[in-house]
Scaffold this active site. Structure first.
Site, PDB file in Angstrom:
ATOM      1  N   ALA A   9       0.824  -1.216   0.000  1.00 27.31           N
ATOM      2  CA  ALA A   9       0.000   0.000   0.000  1.00 27.31           C
ATOM      3  C   ALA A   9       0.852   1.258   0.000  1.00 27.31           C
ATOM      4  O   ALA A   9       0.432   2.301   0.513  1.00 27.31           O
ATOM      5  CB  ALA A   9      -0.930  -0.007   1.216  1.00 27.31           C
ATOM      6  N   GLY A  11       1.970   2.883  -2.755  1.00 28.97           N
ATOM      7  CA  GLY A  11       1.934   3.619  -4.016  1.00 28.97           C
ATOM      8  C   GLY A  11       1.351   5.013  -3.904  1.00 28.97           C
ATOM      9  O   GLY A  11       0.483   5.283  -3.068  1.00 28.97           O
ATOM     10  N   ARG A  15      -0.992   9.600 -11.553  1.00 28.56           N
ATOM     11  CA  ARG A  15      -2.067   9.991 -12.467  1.00 28.56           C
ATOM     12  C   ARG A  15      -3.374  10.294 -11.734  1.00 28.56           C
ATOM     13  O   ARG A  15      -4.270  10.920 -12.297  1.00 28.56           O
ATOM     14  CB  ARG A  15      -2.278   8.899 -13.514  1.00 28.56           C
ATOM     15  CG  ARG A  15      -1.200   8.860 -14.588  1.00 28.56           C
ATOM     16  CD  ARG A  15      -1.445   7.741 -15.582  1.00 28.56           C
ATOM     17  NE  ARG A  15      -1.094   6.438 -15.019  1.00 28.56           N
ATOM     18  CZ  ARG A  15      -1.330   5.279 -15.631  1.00 28.56           C
ATOM     19  NH1 ARG A  15      -1.930   5.279 -16.815  1.00 28.56           N
ATOM     20  NH2 ARG A  15      -0.970   4.146 -15.074  1.00 28.56           N
ATOM     21  N   THR A  78       7.427  -4.039  -6.722  1.00 30.42           N
ATOM     22  CA  THR A  78       6.673  -4.869  -5.788  1.00 30.42           C
ATOM     23  C   THR A  78       7.578  -5.779  -4.971  1.00 30.42           C
ATOM     24  O   THR A  78       7.329  -6.017  -3.785  1.00 30.42           O
ATOM     25  CB  THR A  78       5.644  -5.706  -6.556  1.00 30.42           C
ATOM     26  OG1 THR A  78       6.307  -6.407  -7.617  1.00 30.42           O
ATOM     27  CG2 THR A  78       4.553  -4.823  -7.142  1.00 30.42           C
ATOM     28  N   ASP A 103      -4.540  -1.755  -3.669  1.00 28.42           N
ATOM     29  CA  ASP A 103      -5.459  -0.993  -4.534  1.00 28.42           C
ATOM     30  C   ASP A 103      -6.246  -1.922  -5.450  1.00 28.42           C
ATOM     31  O   ASP A 103      -6.718  -1.497  -6.506  1.00 28.42           O
ATOM     32  CB  ASP A 103      -4.707   0.050  -5.348  1.00 28.42           C
ATOM     33  CG  ASP A 103      -3.685  -0.564  -6.298  1.00 28.42           C
ATOM     34  OD1 ASP A 103      -3.395  -1.779  -6.161  1.00 28.42           O
ATOM     35  OD2 ASP A 103      -3.166   0.154  -7.168  1.00 28.42           O
ATOM     36  N   GLY A 140       0.323  -8.281 -16.469  1.00 20.97           N
ATOM     37  CA  GLY A 140       1.374  -9.259 -16.722  1.00 20.97           C
ATOM     38  C   GLY A 140       0.778 -10.575 -17.193  1.00 20.97           C
ATOM     39  O   GLY A 140      -0.229 -11.043 -16.659  1.00 20.97           O
ATOM     40  N   ASN A 227      -5.453   3.015 -11.516  1.00 17.62           N
ATOM     41  CA  ASN A 227      -4.302   3.873 -11.782  1.00 17.62           C
ATOM     42  C   ASN A 227      -4.720   5.282 -12.171  1.00 17.62           C
ATOM     43  O   ASN A 227      -3.900   6.199 -12.166  1.00 17.62           O
ATOM     44  CB  ASN A 227      -3.440   3.274 -12.897  1.00 17.62           C
ATOM     45  CG  ASN A 227      -2.745   1.997 -12.464  1.00 17.62           C
ATOM     46  OD1 ASN A 227      -2.179   1.930 -11.380  1.00 17.62           O
ATOM     47  ND2 ASN A 227      -2.808   0.976 -13.294  1.00 17.62           N
ATOM     48  N   ASN A 385     -31.655  23.848  24.319  1.00 18.29           N
ATOM     49  CA  ASN A 385     -30.843  22.917  25.107  1.00 18.29           C
ATOM     50  C   ASN A 385     -29.447  23.416  25.418  1.00 18.29           C
ATOM     51  O   ASN A 385     -28.701  22.743  26.132  1.00 18.29           O
ATOM     52  CB  ASN A 385     -30.743  21.578  24.366  1.00 18.29           C
ATOM     53  CG  ASN A 385     -30.168  21.735  22.971  1.00 18.29           C
ATOM     54  OD1 ASN A 385     -30.342  22.762  22.323  1.00 18.29           O
ATOM     55  ND2 ASN A 385     -29.477  20.713  22.482  1.00 18.29           N
ATOM     56  N   ALA A 422     -49.723  28.512  22.719  1.00 14.83           N
ATOM     57  CA  ALA A 422     -48.899  29.002  21.615  1.00 14.83           C
ATOM     58  C   ALA A 422     -48.114  30.235  22.040  1.00 14.83           C
ATOM     59  O   ALA A 422     -48.641  31.120  22.721  1.00 14.83           O
ATOM     60  CB  ALA A 422     -49.775  29.322  20.409  1.00 14.83           C
TER      61      ALA A 422
END
Length: 463
Positions: A9, A11, A15, A78, A103, A140, A227, A385, A422
């Protein structure tokens, strides 16, 4: 024997143009990293190390010490990322280690568990999780040798013939932990990118006489990552539709799905209808035969059966059976609406309990209050209140009648069956069945408006 997981994690995602680590970007309001952690937890993997990098403090804050972390100062691939977790790996070398991408949010429990079973049954040093894609561009490619794997070739390094292969690497691997430590030592940067590829562990294992296998998952979505912002939108759309399909299979009704977003952990009972523009988040649970929407936002709420909510925002609250609320209602945290309550337009309830069959029709604020059953709130009522220093509570007994534009200055108690006239401001307790009236004497000034408006009403008098 210990089975464990490493989640990559670190990265940035240039972009994305994001100010936070890419795995912290959200799919259905949950960070992608959270989806991956959840898949591990469901698979029984409680020992997890997250490899951080870019703006690691965001991930550290999110994890809140639940799991270990390792820091990757430079982004060198990696393989290099997994190297940073060497200390974690050496603590339990007997067992297996799962490596996942932080991701890639759609990794699932079934894929993890079945891949592990095959990995152990074949006594592999490494087992690659793969998927078949009609359009494999960007991934890949997996090169096979009979039923086993021969190598993984990154697309940038692949030949035209290899790019035509449809079986792709998901980025997820099971390793025998001892083998992983040995293979990491043998990685090199001899590739186009000058990085340490984790994919190279496959060829390296085979060169050393080890075993490398493949588990091809039926869930092709495990390969999906992000990405670009377009990729992230696609992840959200995919996740949204999967959740909607699941609820429809369970008997939930949608007349139109425009603007409907439902989180992964939301539960909805059969024969409930969700209308357009509705967003359901967190641990929300909704009963049967409800109508929610249009344009509701509900987060971490428990909602009973046969409830109708129209243009309601509700947070961290309980709404019991047969409640009707809306439009334009705000139910703030720690509120409890009991059976049969009716809430009308432009009403806000905050940190309050509202008893059975009480009606709060319109233009009213009920905050920090305990309200009995069958109470009627007139238009414009306010529970006052907050005195600028502390919050205080109001207590309103059963069958009270609150007149329009009443101010209840907390702390104050209205006994059972009490009425307020009232326009009354109540500053002391009202006994049971009493009427509270607080008004100044009415004073009349005859002819006041005629004199004030003479030039408009009687222009001839000015001549």
């Amino acid at each position: 024997m210990m089975n464990q997981a490493i989640i990559l994690a670190g990265g940035h995602g240039d972009r994305m143009k994001a100010a936070i680590p890419k795995p912290m970007l959200r799919v259905l309001d949950v960070p992608m990293l959270g989806w991956v952690i959840r898949a591990c937890e469901k698979s029984g993997l409680s020992r997890i190390c997250v490899v951080t990098g870019y703006k690691a403090q965001y991930i550290e804050l999110y994890l809140n010490d639940r799991y270990r972390t390792a820091y990757q100062a430079e982004q060198l691939g990696t393989g290099h990322a997994v190297m940073q977790a060497e200390k974690f790996l050496r603590e339990f070398e007997e067992g297996n280690t799962l490596v996942l991408c932080g991701d890639a949010p759609f990794m699932d429990q079934e894929t993890i568990q079945r891949a592990l079973q095959q990995h152990q049954a074949q006594e592999n040093d490494v087992t690659v999780v793969t998927a078949l894609l009609d359009h494999p561009q960007g991934y890949g490619r997996v090169l096979r040798s009979e039923s086993m794997i021969a190598a993984i070739v990154e697309e940038k390094d692949a030949t035209d013939a290899q790019r035509a292969i449809k079986e792709v690497n998901s980025g997820a691997y099971w390793f025998r932990t001892k083998s992983l430590l040995e293979l990491l030592d043998g990685l090199s940067q001899s590739n186009v990118q000058g990085e340490y590829y984790l994919t190279d562990t496959v060829g390296l294992a085979l060169e050393r006489g080890g075993r490398a296998g493949v588990y091809c998952t039926e869930n092709a979505d495990v390969v999906l990552g992000a990405n670009t912002r377009q990729d992230l939108l696609h992840l959200n759309e995919t996740a949204r539709q999967r959740v909607l399909d699941l609820h429809m299979d369970n008997g939930v009704n949608f007349v139109c799905t425009d603007g409907i977003l439902i989180g992964n952990d939301v539960e909805i009972g059969a024969e409930t209808t969700i209308l357009p523009g509705t967003i359901l988040k967190g641990k929300t649970k909704i009963g049967v035969k409800c109508t929610i929407g249009p344009n509701c936002l509900i987060e971490n709420c428990t909602i009973g059966d046969q409830v109708t909510l129209n243009a309601v925002q509700a947070y961290d609250s309980v709404i019991e059976d047969a409640v009707k609320a809306g439009p334009f209602v705000h139910i703030r945290p720690n509120s409890h609406l009991k059976n049969g309550v009716k809430i009308g337009d432009f009403v806000e309830i905050k940190n309050s309990t509202v008893g059975e069959q009480t009606a709060v029709a319109h233009l009213t604020y009920v905050g920090d209050s305990d309200v009995g059953k069958k109470v009627n709130f007139g238009c414009g009522t306010v529970t006052v209140n907050y005195d600028g220093m502390t919050k205080n509570r109001c207590e309103i007994g059963d069958n009270c009648f609150i007149g329009c534009n009443t101010n209840l200055i907390a702390p104050v108690k209205l006994g059972k069956g009490a009425y307020t006239a009232a326009g009354t401001t109540v500053t002391q307790d009202v006994p049971e069945y009493a009427l509270a009236v607080e008004r100044a004497d009415l004073k009349l000034k005859e002819g006041y408006s005629k004199k004030k408006l003479r030039s408009k009403l009687f222009p001839s008098d000015d001549k």
